[in-house]
Design an enzyme around this catalytic site. Structure first.
Site, mmCIF file in Angstrom:
data_model
loop_
_atom_site.group_PDB
_atom_site.id
_atom_site.type_symbol
_atom_site.label_atom_id
_atom_site.label_comp_id
_atom_site.label_asym_id
_atom_site.label_seq_id
_atom_site.Cartn_x
_atom_site.Cartn_y
_atom_site.Cartn_z
ATOM 1 N N SER A 1 -39.111 11.895 -51.804
ATOM 2 C CA SER A 1 -40.502 11.575 -52.124
ATOM 3 C C SER A 1 -41.180 12.837 -52.670
ATOM 4 O O SER A 1 -40.740 13.366 -53.682
ATOM 5 C CB SER A 1 -41.205 11.000 -50.899
ATOM 6 O OG SER A 1 -42.394 10.362 -51.269
ATOM 7 N N HIS B 1 -38.542 2.549 -50.433
ATOM 8 C CA HIS B 1 -38.804 3.973 -50.229
ATOM 9 C C HIS B 1 -38.360 4.420 -48.839
ATOM 10 O O HIS B 1 -38.212 5.615 -48.596
ATOM 11 C CB HIS B 1 -40.305 4.225 -50.410
ATOM 12 C CG HIS B 1 -40.671 5.634 -50.716
ATOM 13 N ND1 HIS B 1 -40.263 6.292 -51.860
ATOM 14 C CD2 HIS B 1 -41.425 6.542 -50.026
ATOM 15 C CE1 HIS B 1 -40.749 7.522 -51.867
ATOM 16 N NE2 HIS B 1 -41.452 7.702 -50.764
#
Length: 651
Positions: free
Chosen positions: A513, A625
């Site tokens: 991320s 994610h």
């Protein structure tokens, strides 16, 4: 007998022990034990009941390879409510006399949260509802989009769903829907008289540019809503005092957008007066740890004492998460602190006994009995002892030094498994996501697997991390790749100077991320790393603005630019520096990542391949994610293997 090293597969052997719920008499605790299964490629979570006086006296109260979570005792009886997906979606159940659970709900989209009424007669719960009838699953339909917030990494594409509030009578099973319409509501608590619910909602039809929420009182009889705030705060938690006088609220006023510290406010209901209890206390309220092991964690929020004179809650500071107490007069006191990560707790109404989940860098976590002010915590669970006895777990050493720019930095260094003085070893720098999160004194399985392969691991909290004050967390905004980059490189320089065992010619870097963004940025600005792995990363802010589920507002908050300033977006984009990348780069990304969509990885991969750079791209199917934290077990293992093998190849 020598111990073996940790492997990725040991993730399947270790059990996550979380969500403690202390019984009303303080004699028992119910908690959640989560296990990963590779053969079925899923998770299971069971409820276990244990005696505080005799922890060996414990037994499973649920069984069946489903996920059972969020146990909560009735305020009045020896009854526990919990959520279970045994019918396919999470529904609400109650369990009494330790027989078969009784199902209370049959919501099509399941139940997301619930709270017992203080009188123990009803349970309020929240459930996702569709305004229109759901389309046939096997029939393809176009998605008509008329709003900017139309997708979510957590829940996928928006099809007209709203979260609404219900109550159910425990004895009769009678349901009442309290809210409806084109608003979503979040359930916080009941008022002391069991007549109203404390909820929140953005309370606006168009929420594309609404990032605050209203605190509301909802009558369970008339369904009347009373608005207590005026669109000025981001509210993450609220709880009513047992005497009915106050509502405690964890909130902030967005002074620094999503980098703003939360505060505790006290609302006196009779006078409608607000008091900020934590003014001047520069810490982050709540748990904000970046980690990859624990499952089914529950933030207890703000927990009132039985006499309504104080609150107990979690605080993240200086790489630790501890338990604090604050009185209604604003007097603070540490309840449980130390070099560890308290990831949950349950406390009795007198404040004399609590059960806390505690993890350390060398231990995945267990539950402990704590008598505030009376000695060390007593361990209650030992779910992983047998497994941990088999292999060598590396405990991290703290790294703390003064940066030349005037601020202090904290991090941790793990030596390789089997470390021997006089030998040299490669080192991998790990960078957390967020960026508003915090590495802590907590167990990280990925780091253990890297140490097992013979790598040292360095991880620090650079500018932008939570836990070091408001100025520090805000410092990264508008400066991605600036001060944060210098912090990471300074930490690397510091440990190289302090530890002669690190081979400076064999350095690696990785992160996910924001950590993936920073990995991309680093290899575009220095060639000192010989291998890198970028995970679920950002490479191009100009496209991220439109494709991420949070893109348009996150970019404006963090980079402090929009599509009217493409030059600034491009300046902070790692893709702009692709010609300078010489480091062999492995790119890992989930196919269904809506937070950092996979096109970010695709752009970087194609740009590198076109320039004949050394790179490999691995796409993980059906993965969001959250792959590294809660993805399919088999894919989590393949991810860990890919990272380790890449570094072994090039370091």
């Amino acid at each position: 007998m020598s111990k073996r090293v940790v492997t990725p597969e040991d993730l399947l052997q270790l059990r996550s022990v979380t969500s403690p719920a202390l019984s009303n008499d303080g004699e028992h605790v119910i908690y959640v034990e989560t296990t990963l299964h590779n053969e079925k490629d899923k998770y299971s979570a069971e409820l276990i009941r244990a005696s505080l006086a005799n922890p060996d006296d414990s037994h499973y109260v649920t069984q069946g390879n489903h996920i059972n979570r969020l146990p909560r005792w009735s305020p009045k009886d020896d009854v526990v409510a919990f959520l279970s997906n045994r019918t396919g979606t999470f529904q609400l159940y109650v369990l009494s006399s330790w027989g078969e659970p009784k199902q209370l709900t049959e919501e099509k989209k399941g139940v997301t949260d619930f709270r017992w009424s203080p009188d123990g007669k009803r349970i309020a719960y929240s459930s996702t509802q569709l305004l229109e009838e759901e389309k046939e699953e096997d029939k393809l339909e176009p998605l008509v989009v008329n709003k900017m917030k139309y997708k979510s990494d957590a829940s996928g594409f928006w099809h007209g769903e709203y979260v609404h509030i219900f109550t159910v009578e425990v004895d009769s099973g009678k349901h009442i829907q309290l809210t409806d319409g084109e608003f979503s509501f979040q359930l916080f608590d009941w008022t002391a008289d069991s007549q109203q619910l404390i909820v929140s909602s953005a309370y606006q039809e168009n929420t594309d540019f609404v990032f605050t929420n209203e605190l509301l009182l909802l009558s369970v009889e008339s369904k009347e809503i009373i608005q207590l705030t005026n669109q000025t705060h981001v509210i993450s938690n609220a709880s009513a005092s047992p005497d009915g006088k106050y509502i405690a609220v964890r909130a902030h006023e967005r002074e620094f957008d999503n980098a703003t510290h939360f505060e505790i406010y006290l609302l006196e209901l009779a006078s409608n007066e607000w008091t900020k209890l934590t003014g001047g206390w520069d810490v982050q309220l709540g748990p904000v740890v970046a980690a990859d092991f624990l499952q089914n964690i529950v933030d207890p929020g703000l927990v009132w004492a039985g006499d309504s004179q104080s609150l107990t809650f979690l605080v993240s500071e200086q790489g630790n998460v501890g338990i604090y107490n604050i009185t209604v007069a604003g007097e603070k006191q540490a309840v449980l602190t130390g070099d560890n990560h308290v990831y949950g707790f349950s406390i009795n109404s007198e404040g004399t006994t609590l059960v806390a989940g505690i993890s350390e860098s060398g231990h995945p976590g267990d539950l402990y009995k704590v008598i505030p002010g009376q000695g060390e915590p007593t361990r209650l669970t030992s779910s992983n002892d047998k497994v941990l006895d088999e292999f060598e777990v590396i405990k991290a050493e703290e790294v703390r030094f003064q940066h030349e720019e005037g601020h202090e930095l904290q991090g941790w260094l793990m030596k390789p498994a089997g470390f021997k003085e006089g030998q040299s070893y490669p080192l991998i720098v790990e960078i957390h996501g967020g960026p508003h999160a915090m590495y802590a004194n907590s167990y990280l399985h990925e780091f253990q697997t890297l140490a097992a392969r013979g790598f040292g691991v360095l991880y620090i909290n650079p500018r932008g991390s939570l836990g070091y004050g408001q100025e520090f967390v805000n410092a990264v905004r508008g400066d991605y790749g600036g001060g944060d980059y210098r912090d990471i490189m300074s930490a690397l320089d510091y440990v190289l100077e302090q530890h002669s065992w690190i081979d400076e010619s064999r350095l690696g870097v990785t992160g996910g991320s924001y950590g993936g963004f920073m990995t991309n940025w680093i290899v575009g600005h220095t060639n000192r790393f010989k291998a890198a792995v970028t995970q679920r990363s950002i490479s191009n802010w100009t496209s991220f603005y439109g494709v991420s589920d949070i893109g348009y507002y996150f970019t404006e908050w963090q980079i402090q630019a929009d599509l009217n300033d493409v030059d600034k977006l491009w300046k902070h984009s790692p893709l702009a520096y692709v010609n300078q990348i010489e480091t062999p780069l492995l790119i890992l990304h989930g196919e269904k990542d809506y937070r950092c969509p996979i096109e970010q990885a695709e752009q970087l991969y194609i740009a590198l391949k076109r320039r004949e750079k050394t790179t490999t791209f691995i796409r993980f199917p059906e993965s969001s994610h959250e792959l590294s934290r809660s993805g399919k077990p088999s894919l989590r293992l393949k991810r860990l293997e890919a990272i380790g093998e890449w570094f072994e190849r090039y370091l």
